[in-house]
Design a protein around this motif. Structure first.
Motif, PDB file in Angstrom:
ATOM      1  N   VAL A  32       9.136  78.362  47.106  1.00  0.00           N
ATOM      2  CA  VAL A  32      10.665  77.537  47.383  1.00  0.00           C
ATOM      3  C   VAL A  32      11.096  77.044  45.843  1.00  0.00           C
ATOM      4  CG1 VAL A  32      11.644  75.171  48.276  1.00  0.00           C
ATOM      5  CG2 VAL A  32      10.431  76.555  49.599  1.00  0.00           C
ATOM      6  N   ILE A  33      10.279  76.354  45.189  1.00  0.00           N
ATOM      7  CA  ILE A  33      10.435  76.158  43.833  1.00  0.00           C
ATOM      8  C   ILE A  33      10.607  77.194  42.886  1.00  0.00           C
ATOM      9  CG2 ILE A  33       7.979  75.830  42.837  1.00  0.00           C
ATOM     10  CD1 ILE A  33      10.457  73.064  42.687  1.00  0.00           C
ATOM     11  N   ASP A  34      10.230  78.499  43.168  1.00  0.00           N
ATOM     12  CA  ASP A  34      10.439  79.574  42.315  1.00  0.00           C
ATOM     13  C   ASP A  34      12.178  79.839  42.463  1.00  0.00           C
ATOM     14  OD1 ASP A  34       9.838  82.078  40.663  1.00  0.00           O
ATOM     15  OD2 ASP A  34      10.498  82.816  42.509  1.00  0.00           O
ATOM     16  N   ARG A  35      12.432  79.726  43.756  1.00  0.00           N
ATOM     17  CA  ARG A  35      13.804  80.407  44.095  1.00  0.00           C
ATOM     18  C   ARG A  35      14.825  79.161  43.500  1.00  0.00           C
ATOM     19  NH1 ARG A  35      11.334  82.373  48.686  1.00  0.00           N
ATOM     20  NH2 ARG A  35      11.470  80.368  49.869  1.00  0.00           N
ATOM     21  N   ILE A  36      14.391  77.977  43.836  1.00  0.00           N
ATOM     22  CA  ILE A  36      15.325  77.001  43.040  1.00  0.00           C
ATOM     23  C   ILE A  36      15.529  76.944  41.625  1.00  0.00           C
ATOM     24  CG2 ILE A  36      15.211  74.422  42.463  1.00  0.00           C
ATOM     25  CD1 ILE A  36      13.833  73.993  45.416  1.00  0.00           C
ATOM     26  N   ALA A  37      14.276  77.330  40.757  1.00  0.00           N
ATOM     27  CA  ALA A  37      14.371  77.586  39.314  1.00  0.00           C
ATOM     28  C   ALA A  37      15.310  78.599  39.015  1.00  0.00           C
ATOM     29  CB  ALA A  37      12.818  77.621  38.755  1.00  0.00           C
ATOM     30  N   LYS A  38      15.108  79.682  39.859  1.00  0.00           N
ATOM     31  CA  LYS A  38      15.958  80.820  39.373  1.00  0.00           C
ATOM     32  C   LYS A  38      17.592  80.621  39.674  1.00  0.00           C
ATOM     33  CE  LYS A  38      12.531  84.848  39.970  1.00  0.00           C
ATOM     34  NZ  LYS A  38      11.537  84.184  39.931  1.00  0.00           N
ATOM     35  N   TYR A  39      17.550  80.048  40.868  1.00  0.00           N
ATOM     36  CA  TYR A  39      19.030  79.499  41.040  1.00  0.00           C
ATOM     37  C   TYR A  39      19.568  78.595  39.728  1.00  0.00           C
ATOM     38  CZ  TYR A  39      22.958  77.305  43.362  1.00  0.00           C
ATOM     39  OH  TYR A  39      24.307  77.033  43.944  1.00  0.00           O
ATOM     40  N   LEU A  40      18.914  77.620  39.477  1.00  0.00           N
ATOM     41  CA  LEU A  40      19.437  76.893  38.464  1.00  0.00           C
ATOM     42  C   LEU A  40      19.370  77.755  37.104  1.00  0.00           C
ATOM     43  CD1 LEU A  40      17.409  73.337  38.941  1.00  0.00           C
ATOM     44  CD2 LEU A  40      19.743  73.946  39.358  1.00  0.00           C
ATOM     45  N   ASP A  41      18.509  78.658  36.982  1.00  0.00           N
ATOM     46  CA  ASP A  41      18.614  79.541  35.498  1.00  0.00           C
ATOM     47  C   ASP A  41      19.947  80.168  35.626  1.00  0.00           C
ATOM     48  OD1 ASP A  41      17.593  80.105  33.139  1.00  0.00           O
ATOM     49  OD2 ASP A  41      16.088  81.503  34.167  1.00  0.00           O
ATOM     50  N   ARG A  42      20.442  80.541  36.709  1.00  0.00           N
ATOM     51  CA  ARG A  42      21.665  81.376  36.777  1.00  0.00           C
ATOM     52  C   ARG A  42      22.921  80.566  36.801  1.00  0.00           C
ATOM     53  NH1 ARG A  42      18.985  83.692  41.391  1.00  0.00           N
ATOM     54  NH2 ARG A  42      20.571  82.562  42.765  1.00  0.00           N
ATOM     55  N   ASN A  43      22.944  79.516  37.341  1.00  0.00           N
ATOM     56  CA  ASN A  43      23.984  78.415  37.388  1.00  0.00           C
ATOM     57  C   ASN A  43      24.170  77.267  36.605  1.00  0.00           C
ATOM     58  OD1 ASN A  43      25.385  80.152  39.653  1.00  0.00           O
ATOM     59  ND2 ASN A  43      23.397  79.672  40.521  1.00  0.00           N
ATOM     60  N   GLY A  44      22.899  76.843  36.214  1.00  0.00           N
ATOM     61  CA  GLY A  44      22.877  75.688  35.590  1.00  0.00           C
ATOM     62  C   GLY A  44      22.650  74.231  36.668  1.00  0.00           C
ATOM     63  N   GLY A  45      22.185  73.297  36.078  1.00  0.00           N
ATOM     64  CA  GLY A  45      21.764  72.178  36.902  1.00  0.00           C
ATOM     65  C   GLY A  45      20.524  71.495  36.869  1.00  0.00           C
ATOM     66  N   THR A  46      20.276  70.397  37.610  1.00  0.00           N
ATOM     67  CA  THR A  46      19.180  69.586  37.487  1.00  0.00           C
ATOM     68  C   THR A  46      18.671  69.335  38.788  1.00  0.00           C
ATOM     69  OG1 THR A  46      18.455  67.523  36.377  1.00  0.00           O
ATOM     70  CG2 THR A  46      20.382  67.551  37.579  1.00  0.00           C
ATOM     71  N   LYS A 106       5.109  72.949  38.730  1.00  0.00           N
ATOM     72  CA  LYS A 106       5.580  72.968  37.356  1.00  0.00           C
ATOM     73  C   LYS A 106       5.225  74.452  36.671  1.00  0.00           C
ATOM     74  CE  LYS A 106       3.355  69.460  35.930  1.00  0.00           C
ATOM     75  NZ  LYS A 106       2.738  68.496  34.987  1.00  0.00           N
ATOM     76  N   GLU A 107       4.192  74.740  37.256  1.00  0.00           N
ATOM     77  CA  GLU A 107       3.684  76.140  36.902  1.00  0.00           C
ATOM     78  C   GLU A 107       4.669  77.205  37.341  1.00  0.00           C
ATOM     79  OE1 GLU A 107      -0.352  76.645  37.582  1.00  0.00           O
ATOM     80  OE2 GLU A 107      -1.063  75.585  35.835  1.00  0.00           O
ATOM     81  N   ALA A 108       4.932  76.992  38.708  1.00  0.00           N
ATOM     82  CA  ALA A 108       5.921  77.900  39.303  1.00  0.00           C
ATOM     83  C   ALA A 108       7.373  78.049  38.621  1.00  0.00           C
ATOM     84  CB  ALA A 108       6.137  77.639  40.891  1.00  0.00           C
ATOM     85  N   ILE A 109       7.718  76.831  38.160  1.00  0.00           N
ATOM     86  CA  ILE A 109       9.206  76.852  37.509  1.00  0.00           C
ATOM     87  C   ILE A 109       9.294  77.384  36.291  1.00  0.00           C
ATOM     88  CG2 ILE A 109      10.577  74.847  36.418  1.00  0.00           C
ATOM     89  CD1 ILE A 109       9.794  72.960  38.679  1.00  0.00           C
ATOM     90  N   LEU A 110       8.142  77.180  35.549  1.00  0.00           N
ATOM     91  CA  LEU A 110       8.348  77.861  34.344  1.00  0.00           C
ATOM     92  C   LEU A 110       7.842  79.331  34.239  1.00  0.00           C
ATOM     93  CD1 LEU A 110       8.447  74.803  33.426  1.00  0.00           C
ATOM     94  CD2 LEU A 110       6.837  75.273  31.300  1.00  0.00           C
ATOM     95  N   LYS A 111       7.118  79.884  35.342  1.00  0.00           N
ATOM     96  CA  LYS A 111       6.839  81.303  35.252  1.00  0.00           C
ATOM     97  C   LYS A 111       7.922  81.978  35.930  1.00  0.00           C
ATOM     98  CE  LYS A 111       1.786  80.739  35.204  1.00  0.00           C
ATOM     99  NZ  LYS A 111       0.637  81.024  36.068  1.00  0.00           N
ATOM    100  N   GLY A 112       8.905  81.076  36.661  1.00  0.00           N
ATOM    101  CA  GLY A 112       9.755  82.061  37.353  1.00  0.00           C
ATOM    102  C   GLY A 112      11.214  81.857  36.671  1.00  0.00           C
ATOM    103  N   SER A 113      11.175  81.330  35.617  1.00  0.00           N
ATOM    104  CA  SER A 113      12.425  81.174  34.859  1.00  0.00           C
ATOM    105  C   SER A 113      12.374  80.926  33.549  1.00  0.00           C
ATOM    106  CB  SER A 113      13.463  79.983  35.537  1.00  0.00           C
ATOM    107  OG  SER A 113      12.746  78.795  35.431  1.00  0.00           O
ATOM    108  N   GLU A 114      13.189  81.221  32.665  1.00  0.00           N
ATOM    109  CA  GLU A 114      13.283  81.401  31.313  1.00  0.00           C
ATOM    110  C   GLU A 114      13.788  79.673  30.698  1.00  0.00           C
ATOM    111  OE1 GLU A 114      14.504  84.601  29.358  1.00  0.00           O
ATOM    112  OE2 GLU A 114      12.940  86.112  30.153  1.00  0.00           O
TER     113      GLU A 114
END
Length: 441
Positions: free
Chosen positions: A287-301, A347-355
Motif C-alpha cells: 500500500v505505501i509503495d503504491r502511495i509513494a509512486k502515486y505522489l511521485d507521479r503527481n506531487g503531494g504530501t 519508510k524503506e518501502a517509500i524510498l525504495k519505491g520512488s525517487e
C-alpha cells in the motif's frame, strides 16, 4: 438421647461434589463449553479442515473484511458505542498541517484529499470544516477520495460529508472488467466525494493523503525463531476441552514460503535469539509503495498516524471489543484485529519505491500536536466552553491525546512528500527528521 440435626446438601450439589472431587483425584480438568460458531467461524473452520492451518494474514483478512460477517462489514464500529473515537482536535490540526504543506510545496492550483480507511468520515469532515476557513487554499480542493471496502461505512461517510444526502443522490459510474465501479456525490460547496477500492483508480492529481489508524489493521505474518530457524505462526482449530475458543495459534512444523521470502536477510539470523517473534506486513509495504509512486507521479504530501514503533516487533496481534483488549481468537468477526506498525518498514518501502518522495519521522503524536499549537487551541476552546462538563470533556480528551502513558507516546506520526529541488525547509514538526535509506552491505 439428644439428636444433633445436620444440614444436608441437595442431591444435585452432592453429584457436583462427587464429580468435581473425582476430577481432582484423577487430575482431570472439567471441560469448558465452546463458543458458538458464527457463519464466519464455520467458514474458517471448514477452510482449515480442507486446506490446513491458515496464516495469521489470511485469518485477519477474513475476520475484518469478509462479506459474510467481517468486523468492518457489520456496521458502525466507530464512535462512543464502537471501538474507536477520533478527536476533532486531531482532525483540525491535521487540516492545518496540510495547509502548511501546500504552501511549502508550491501552492498548486488544484488539489484533492485522499483518505485510507476513513471510518465514519468524521476526520475528513472536521478537516474540511477547518480548511474552509482558509479560502485561498480551500478553493483549490476539487475532490475528496475515500479508499474504503465496507459498503456500510461508505454510507456513514457520505452522511458525514454530504448532509441530507440520500441513496439515490449517489452517481454510480460503472467500470469494466479491469476497473471497478465508482460511487460519487457532489457537496453543496462543489467538492466531489468518491469511493474506491484502491488508490490505483484515483484520478491523477496533486494530493494530500491521510492514513489514520489504517496500517495497524492490515494483515501481518508472524514468525518465531526456533533454534537457528524461523517458523511461521498459524491459525488452527482448537478442539481441546480446556478452552472455550474454537481457534488457536500454533507454530508451523516446517519452514513456509513466507518464511523463506521475508526472513532470509542476514540480520534475522544474527540479531534474534531462540523464542523471539517478528511481525511482517507485506500488505503494508504494498500500500505505501503504491502511495509513494502515486505522489511521485503527481506531487503531494501525506501522513500516516498509528500506534507502533520505528523498528520491527513481534507478537503484537491484538483484538479490541467494547474498548477492551480480548484474546484475538475469541469469536472471530466480533472484535477488531490489529498489530503494531513497523514505521521503519514503511519508510524503506517509500524510498525504495520512488525517487522523488521523502519520508520524515516518525515522531510521537504528542510532539506532532504540540508543534501545531494544540495547547493554545485547547486554551481557546476551554475559555469558550459553556459548562463545566464541556470543559472536563475537553481536558480529558487533551490528556488522552497527549499523555505519554495513553496515546501521546505509543501513537506515531510519519510524514512523506514529493519534493522538488527548489523546495526549502521541512514539514512542520519534522525538522531534522528526514529519513535516509541505510546503505546495504
Amino acid at each position: 438421647m439428644l439428636r444433633i440435626l445436620r444440614p444436608t446438601a441437595p442431591r444435585t450439589a452432592i453429584r457436583f461434589i462427587r464429580f468435581y472431587s473425582s476430577d481432582i483425584i484423577n487430575n482431570v480438568t472439567p471441560s469448558i463449553k465452546k463458543e458458538s460458531l458464527s457463519p464466519l467461524g464455520k467458514h474458517l473452520r471448514d477452510s482449515i479442515k480442507l486446506t490446513g492451518p491458515l496464516t495469521i494474514s489470511h485469518f485477519m483478512r477474513q475476520v475484518l473484511v469478509n462479506p459474510l460477517s467481517g468486523y468492518y462489514m457489520e456496521g458502525d464500529v466507530f464512535g462512543k458505542k464502537g471501538d474507536f473515537i477520533t478527536s476533532p482536535e486531531i482532525s483540525q490540526l491535521c487540516g492545518i498541517w496540510y495547509l502548511t504543506e501546500w504552501m511549502r510545496l508550491g501552492q498548486p492550483q488544484k488539489t484533492q484529499l485522499i483518505e485510507f480507511g476513513p471510518g465514519r468520515g468524521t476526520l475528513m469532515s472536521d478537516m474540511l470544516r477547518t480548511l474552509s476557513q482558509f479560502p485561498y487554499f480551500y478553493k483549490t480542493i476539487t475532490d475528496v477520495h475515500f479508499v474504503e471496502a465496507s459498503p456500510g461505512l461508505r454510507k456513514m461517510q457520505r452522511a458525514a460529508l454530504v448532509k441530507g444526502s440520500q441513496d439515490n443522490d449517489v452517481i454510480r459510474i460503472e467500470g469494466n472488467k479491469d476497473e471497478p465501479p465508482i460511487e460519487t456525490i457532489t457537496r453543496s460547496d462543489g467538492v466531489k466525494v468518491s469511493w474506491h477500492d484502491g488508490i490505483e483508480v484515483v484520478p491523477e492529481q496533486w494530493s494530500c493523503i491521510m492514513a489514520h489508524e489504517f496500517f495497524d489493521a492490515l494483515p501481518i505474518h508472524s514468525f518465531e525463531k526456533t533454534g537457528t530457524e524461523w517458523r511461521e505462526m498459524m491459525i488452527d482449530i482448537d478442539e481441546t476441552k480446556e478452552s472455550e475458543r474454537n481457534f488457536r495459534i500454533v507454530k508451523s512444523p516446517i519452514s513456509t514460503a513466507m518464511t523463506k521470502t521475508y526472513l532470509s536477510d542476514k540480520k534475522f539470523s544474527t540479531d534474534f535469539k531462540d523464542g523471539d517473534r517478528v511481525d511482517i506486513s507485506p500488505d503494508s509495504w504494498g500500500v505505501i509503495d503504491r502511495i509513494a509512486k502515486y505522489l511521485d507521479r503527481n506531487g503531494g504530501t501525506g501522513l500516516a498516524i498509528d500506534y507502533g514503533q520505528d523498528y520491527i516487533q513481534g507478537d503484537t496481534l491484538r483484538a479490541i471489543k467494547d474498548h477492551k483488549i480480548i484474546h484475538p481468537m475469541c469469536d472471530p468477526g466480533t472484535a477488531d484485529l490489529s498489530a503494531d506498525v513497523d514505521f521503519k518498514f514503511l519508510k524503506e518501502a517509500i524510498l525504495k519505491g520512488s525517487e522523488g518522495v521523502s519520508a520524515y519521522g516518525p515522531i510521537t503524536q504528542k510532539d506532532f500536536l504540540q508543534s501545531l499549537g494544540i495547547q493554545a487551541r485547547i486554551e481557546q476552546l476551554f475559555k469558550s466552553a459553556k459548562s463545566s462538563e464541556q470543559r472536563k470533556v475537553l481536558l480529558d480528551g487533551a490528556e488522552r491525546l497527549m499523555d505519554p502513558e495513553l496515546m501521546g507516546r505509543i501513537y506515531k506520526v510519519l510524514a512523506f512528500a514529493k519534493e522538488s529541488s527548489d523546495v526549502k525547509g521541512e514539514p512542520v514538526g519534522f525538522e531534522n527528521k528526514k529519513f535516509i535509506l541505510p546503505v546495504e552491505e
